[in-house]
Design a protein around this motif. Structure first.
Motif, PDB file in Angstrom:
ATOM      1  N   LEU A  33      46.037  45.761  15.407  1.00  0.00           N
ATOM      2  CA  LEU A  33      45.059  44.134  15.768  1.00  0.00           C
ATOM      3  C   LEU A  33      44.471  43.163  14.639  1.00  0.00           C
ATOM      4  O   LEU A  33      44.271  42.179  14.412  1.00  0.00           O
ATOM      5  CB  LEU A  33      44.937  44.964  17.518  1.00  0.00           C
ATOM      6  CG  LEU A  33      43.443  43.733  17.371  1.00  0.00           C
ATOM      7  CD1 LEU A  33      43.618  42.588  18.569  1.00  0.00           C
ATOM      8  CD2 LEU A  33      42.719  44.526  18.544  1.00  0.00           C
ATOM      9  N   ILE A  34      43.579  44.966  13.763  1.00  0.00           N
ATOM     10  CA  ILE A  34      42.922  44.330  13.175  1.00  0.00           C
ATOM     11  C   ILE A  34      43.762  43.144  11.972  1.00  0.00           C
ATOM     12  O   ILE A  34      43.770  42.264  11.002  1.00  0.00           O
ATOM     13  CB  ILE A  34      42.778  45.607  12.494  1.00  0.00           C
ATOM     14  CG1 ILE A  34      41.149  46.004  13.430  1.00  0.00           C
ATOM     15  CG2 ILE A  34      41.677  44.950  10.300  1.00  0.00           C
ATOM     16  CD1 ILE A  34      41.041  47.202  12.463  1.00  0.00           C
TER      17      ILE A  34
ATOM     18  N   SER B  43      45.894  37.963  10.022  1.00  0.00           N
ATOM     19  CA  SER B  43      46.803  37.034   9.298  1.00  0.00           C
ATOM     20  C   SER B  43      47.204  35.661   9.948  1.00  0.00           C
ATOM     21  O   SER B  43      46.700  34.640   9.658  1.00  0.00           O
ATOM     22  CB  SER B  43      48.006  37.773   9.799  1.00  0.00           C
ATOM     23  OG  SER B  43      49.429  37.203   9.624  1.00  0.00           O
ATOM     24  N   THR B  44      46.471  35.718  11.898  1.00  0.00           N
ATOM     25  CA  THR B  44      46.234  34.664  12.456  1.00  0.00           C
ATOM     26  C   THR B  44      44.843  33.946  11.150  1.00  0.00           C
ATOM     27  O   THR B  44      45.233  32.297  11.418  1.00  0.00           O
ATOM     28  CB  THR B  44      46.082  34.702  13.747  1.00  0.00           C
ATOM     29  OG1 THR B  44      46.309  36.014  14.188  1.00  0.00           O
ATOM     30  CG2 THR B  44      45.788  33.704  14.843  1.00  0.00           C
TER      31      THR B  44
ATOM     32  N   VAL C 195      29.607  33.804   8.456  1.00  0.00           N
ATOM     33  CA  VAL C 195      30.622  35.304   8.014  1.00  0.00           C
ATOM     34  C   VAL C 195      30.446  34.957   6.319  1.00  0.00           C
ATOM     35  O   VAL C 195      31.309  33.712   6.005  1.00  0.00           O
ATOM     36  CB  VAL C 195      31.358  35.608   8.874  1.00  0.00           C
ATOM     37  CG1 VAL C 195      32.092  36.627   8.040  1.00  0.00           C
ATOM     38  CG2 VAL C 195      31.344  35.126  10.171  1.00  0.00           C
ATOM     39  N   SER C 196      30.173  36.085   5.301  1.00  0.00           N
ATOM     40  CA  SER C 196      30.339  35.981   4.079  1.00  0.00           C
ATOM     41  C   SER C 196      32.090  35.962   3.232  1.00  0.00           C
ATOM     42  O   SER C 196      32.461  36.298   4.414  1.00  0.00           O
ATOM     43  CB  SER C 196      29.612  37.047   3.522  1.00  0.00           C
ATOM     44  OG  SER C 196      30.741  38.154   3.763  1.00  0.00           O
ATOM     45  N   LYS C 197      32.100  35.285   2.556  1.00  0.00           N
ATOM     46  CA  LYS C 197      32.990  35.030   2.049  1.00  0.00           C
ATOM     47  C   LYS C 197      33.505  36.161   2.098  1.00  0.00           C
ATOM     48  O   LYS C 197      34.717  36.516   1.800  1.00  0.00           O
ATOM     49  CB  LYS C 197      32.713  33.882   0.986  1.00  0.00           C
ATOM     50  CG  LYS C 197      34.522  34.373  -0.017  1.00  0.00           C
ATOM     51  CD  LYS C 197      34.056  33.494  -1.444  1.00  0.00           C
ATOM     52  CE  LYS C 197      35.352  33.299  -2.453  1.00  0.00           C
ATOM     53  NZ  LYS C 197      35.251  33.253  -3.649  1.00  0.00           N
ATOM     54  N   LEU C 198      33.050  37.418   1.481  1.00  0.00           N
ATOM     55  CA  LEU C 198      33.371  38.400   1.135  1.00  0.00           C
ATOM     56  C   LEU C 198      34.161  39.605   2.296  1.00  0.00           C
ATOM     57  O   LEU C 198      35.256  39.397   2.634  1.00  0.00           O
ATOM     58  CB  LEU C 198      32.867  39.626   0.264  1.00  0.00           C
ATOM     59  CG  LEU C 198      33.023  41.015   0.483  1.00  0.00           C
ATOM     60  CD1 LEU C 198      33.803  40.886  -0.618  1.00  0.00           C
ATOM     61  CD2 LEU C 198      31.975  41.503  -0.253  1.00  0.00           C
ATOM     62  N   THR C 199      33.456  39.322   3.628  1.00  0.00           N
ATOM     63  CA  THR C 199      34.044  39.533   4.981  1.00  0.00           C
ATOM     64  C   THR C 199      35.051  38.838   4.977  1.00  0.00           C
ATOM     65  O   THR C 199      36.326  39.941   5.913  1.00  0.00           O
ATOM     66  CB  THR C 199      32.486  39.704   6.137  1.00  0.00           C
ATOM     67  OG1 THR C 199      31.647  40.448   5.673  1.00  0.00           O
ATOM     68  CG2 THR C 199      33.031  39.963   6.794  1.00  0.00           C
ATOM     69  N   LEU C 200      35.365  37.706   5.095  1.00  0.00           N
ATOM     70  CA  LEU C 200      36.423  36.862   5.505  1.00  0.00           C
ATOM     71  C   LEU C 200      37.202  37.315   4.863  1.00  0.00           C
ATOM     72  O   LEU C 200      38.963  37.459   5.624  1.00  0.00           O
ATOM     73  CB  LEU C 200      35.970  35.416   5.810  1.00  0.00           C
ATOM     74  CG  LEU C 200      35.218  34.483   6.263  1.00  0.00           C
ATOM     75  CD1 LEU C 200      34.521  33.065   5.929  1.00  0.00           C
ATOM     76  CD2 LEU C 200      35.205  34.458   7.793  1.00  0.00           C
ATOM     77  N   GLY C 201      37.352  37.350   3.397  1.00  0.00           N
ATOM     78  CA  GLY C 201      38.291  37.595   2.818  1.00  0.00           C
ATOM     79  C   GLY C 201      38.447  39.245   2.923  1.00  0.00           C
ATOM     80  O   GLY C 201      39.823  39.664   3.117  1.00  0.00           O
TER      81      GLY C 201
ATOM     82  N   ARG D  11      42.356  40.572   5.339  1.00  0.00           N
ATOM     83  CA  ARG D  11      43.424  41.179   4.912  1.00  0.00           C
ATOM     84  C   ARG D  11      43.342  42.189   5.453  1.00  0.00           C
ATOM     85  O   ARG D  11      44.852  43.543   4.932  1.00  0.00           O
ATOM     86  CB  ARG D  11      43.028  41.549   3.031  1.00  0.00           C
ATOM     87  CG  ARG D  11      43.165  40.414   2.033  1.00  0.00           C
ATOM     88  CD  ARG D  11      42.061  40.922   0.189  1.00  0.00           C
ATOM     89  NE  ARG D  11      41.306  41.855   0.615  1.00  0.00           N
ATOM     90  CZ  ARG D  11      40.153  40.951   0.352  1.00  0.00           C
ATOM     91  NH1 ARG D  11      40.381  39.622   0.171  1.00  0.00           N
ATOM     92  NH2 ARG D  11      39.418  41.519   0.607  1.00  0.00           N
ATOM     93  N   GLY D  12      42.881  42.495   6.489  1.00  0.00           N
ATOM     94  CA  GLY D  12      43.365  43.864   7.104  1.00  0.00           C
ATOM     95  C   GLY D  12      42.475  44.868   6.825  1.00  0.00           C
ATOM     96  O   GLY D  12      42.466  46.163   7.470  1.00  0.00           O
ATOM     97  N   GLU D  13      41.247  45.066   6.665  1.00  0.00           N
ATOM     98  CA  GLU D  13      41.015  45.795   5.252  1.00  0.00           C
ATOM     99  C   GLU D  13      39.672  46.042   6.514  1.00  0.00           C
ATOM    100  O   GLU D  13      38.866  46.990   6.052  1.00  0.00           O
ATOM    101  CB  GLU D  13      40.224  45.296   4.109  1.00  0.00           C
ATOM    102  CG  GLU D  13      41.999  45.203   3.223  1.00  0.00           C
ATOM    103  CD  GLU D  13      40.830  45.030   2.074  1.00  0.00           C
ATOM    104  OE1 GLU D  13      40.054  44.862   1.259  1.00  0.00           O
ATOM    105  OE2 GLU D  13      42.055  44.779   0.940  1.00  0.00           O
TER     106      GLU D  13
END
Length: 183
Positions: free
Chosen positions: A7-8, A13-14, A35-41, A45-47
């Motif tokens: 799911l993550i 991906s979506t 939401v921060s750029k770092l968090t969005l990235g 990436r599913g991290e």
């Protein structure tokens, strides 16, 4: 791979796909969502496992139904209670996405509110309407300054951009069906 990890990764991906469709950089999406750029990235990436609040902020920033981030892979999908993806928060609220259509700008959810818990959703974007039907238990819904007591099979429709809070004052779990339409 377990269901949560799948799911993550699917959400990530979506999110990337929706962001690129709208021709937004991570920085531009961060500005639109809070939401921060770092968090969005990390989400893309599913991290990281995004919170319900983050997903609401992202869907609002992209002006898409929340369920659009959890796109089903098949043309026919059955969402059995308690078996599909669930998004929970630390306040006793969880939702199971049921249906979404970006074309029709609608999302449908099964929501659960634990006993003696309240939930205040993130602000929805302008033009959003919410319809809540209590399927089991009792819910007190405060919209602005007014509070409405809803029992099993009672429904209410309201402008979801107004501050609203769901409360379960009873000793049993409340179950609701939510339909959210976006403009």
């Amino acid at each position: 791979m377990d269901e949560t990890k799948k799911l993550i990764q699917a959400v990530g991906s979506t999110l990337r796909e929706l962001r690129k469709e709208q021709r937004l950089s991570l920085e531009e999406l961060a500005a639109k969502t809070g939401v921060s750029k770092l968090t969005l990235g990390n989400i893309e990436r599913g991290e990281t496992n995004p919170t319900l609040g983050m997903l609401w902020k992202i869907s609002n920033g992209l002006s898409v139904p929340l369920m659009s981030l959890l796109k089903p892979e098949n043309e026919v999908n059955i969402w059995r209670a308690g078996e599909g993806p669930q998004i929970t928060d630390e306040h006793g609220w969880s939702i199971e996405p049921l249906y979404s259509s970006s074309k029709d700008m609608i999302g449908m959810y099964r929501a659960y509110l634990m006993p003696h818990c309240t939930y205040e959703p993130e602000a929805h974007h302008s033009g959003t309407t919410e319809i809540a039907t209590v399927m089991a238990g009792e819910v007190h819904l405060t919209i602005g300054e007014a509070t409405y007591a809803l029992k099993a099979f009672d429904s209410i429709q309201f402008t979801a951009t107004d501050k609203h809070v769901y409360a379960n004052h009873s000793g049993t779990q409340a179950i609701m069906h939510l339909t959210i339409t976006y403009k």
